[in-house]
Design a protein around this motif. Structure first.
Motif, short mmCIF file in Angstrom:
data_model
loop_
_atom_site.label_atom_id
_atom_site.label_comp_id
_atom_site.label_asym_id
_atom_site.label_seq_id
_atom_site.Cartn_x
_atom_site.Cartn_y
_atom_site.Cartn_z
N THR A 1 103.94 -5.24 11.18
CA THR A 1 104.54 -6.32 10.44
C THR A 1 105.52 -5.94 9.25
O THR A 1 105.39 -4.91 8.42
N ASP A 2 106.68 -6.44 9.15
CA ASP A 2 107.56 -6.52 8.17
C ASP A 2 107.40 -7.62 7.19
O ASP A 2 107.49 -8.86 7.52
N GLU B 1 108.58 -9.37 3.36
CA GLU B 1 109.61 -9.66 2.32
C GLU B 1 108.92 -10.52 1.22
O GLU B 1 108.50 -11.78 1.51
N GLN C 1 102.95 -7.03 -3.83
CA GLN C 1 103.39 -5.79 -3.09
C GLN C 1 102.14 -4.78 -2.80
O GLN C 1 101.53 -4.30 -2.01
N LEU D 1 101.00 -2.45 8.32
CA LEU D 1 102.40 -2.72 7.68
C LEU D 1 103.58 -1.75 7.87
O LEU D 1 103.53 -0.78 7.61
N ASP D 2 104.76 -2.38 8.31
CA ASP D 2 105.81 -1.29 8.84
C ASP D 2 106.32 -1.24 7.49
O ASP D 2 106.74 -0.23 6.78
N ARG D 3 106.51 -2.46 6.79
CA ARG D 3 107.25 -2.26 5.18
C ARG D 3 106.79 -3.61 4.49
O ARG D 3 106.68 -4.61 5.00
N VAL D 4 106.78 -3.57 3.19
CA VAL D 4 106.74 -4.51 2.16
C VAL D 4 108.15 -4.67 1.10
O VAL D 4 107.77 -3.70 0.32
N ALA D 5 109.17 -5.04 1.49
CA ALA D 5 110.04 -5.03 0.78
C ALA D 5 110.24 -5.83 -0.48
O ALA D 5 109.81 -7.10 -0.20
N VAL E 1 107.03 -13.37 6.35
CA VAL E 1 106.79 -12.47 7.50
C VAL E 1 107.83 -12.86 8.56
O VAL E 1 107.85 -13.99 9.13
N GLY E 2 109.08 -11.98 8.90
CA GLY E 2 110.07 -12.49 9.67
C GLY E 2 110.81 -13.63 8.78
O GLY E 2 110.90 -13.61 7.83
#
Length: 76
Positions: A2-3, A5, A22, A33-37, A50-51
């Motif tokens: 999951t990405d 933002e 975050q 999680l792939d990333r938390v930007a 998410v997306g």
């Protein structure tokens, strides 16, 4: 995986809140999680996406890190 933002209002000083979210998400879900930007924004924005889907939005919901974490659980 999951990405995530987290878009936050820079002029409003929401960086601390965005970082709190975050950290909570990374603590709870870690490697799932792939990333938390963190994404800079303005006009009072504080959103978790998410997306293309908004999971939590300050405009609609009270600021509650635990609630954000609960809502994200279904995406992880």
């Amino acid at each position: 995986m999951t990405d995530v933002e987290i878009e936050y209002c820079v002029p409003c000083g929401f960086l601390d809140r965005a970082q709190d979210i975050q950290h909570a998400l990374l603590r709870q879900f870690g490697e799932r999680l792939d990333r938390v930007a963190l994404v800079t924004g303005d006009h009072g924005v504080l959103q978790v996406r998410v997306g293309d889907e908004v999971v939590w939005d300050k405009a609609d919901d009270e600021y509650d890190v635990d609630e954000v974490t609960r809502r994200l659980r279904e995406y992880v």
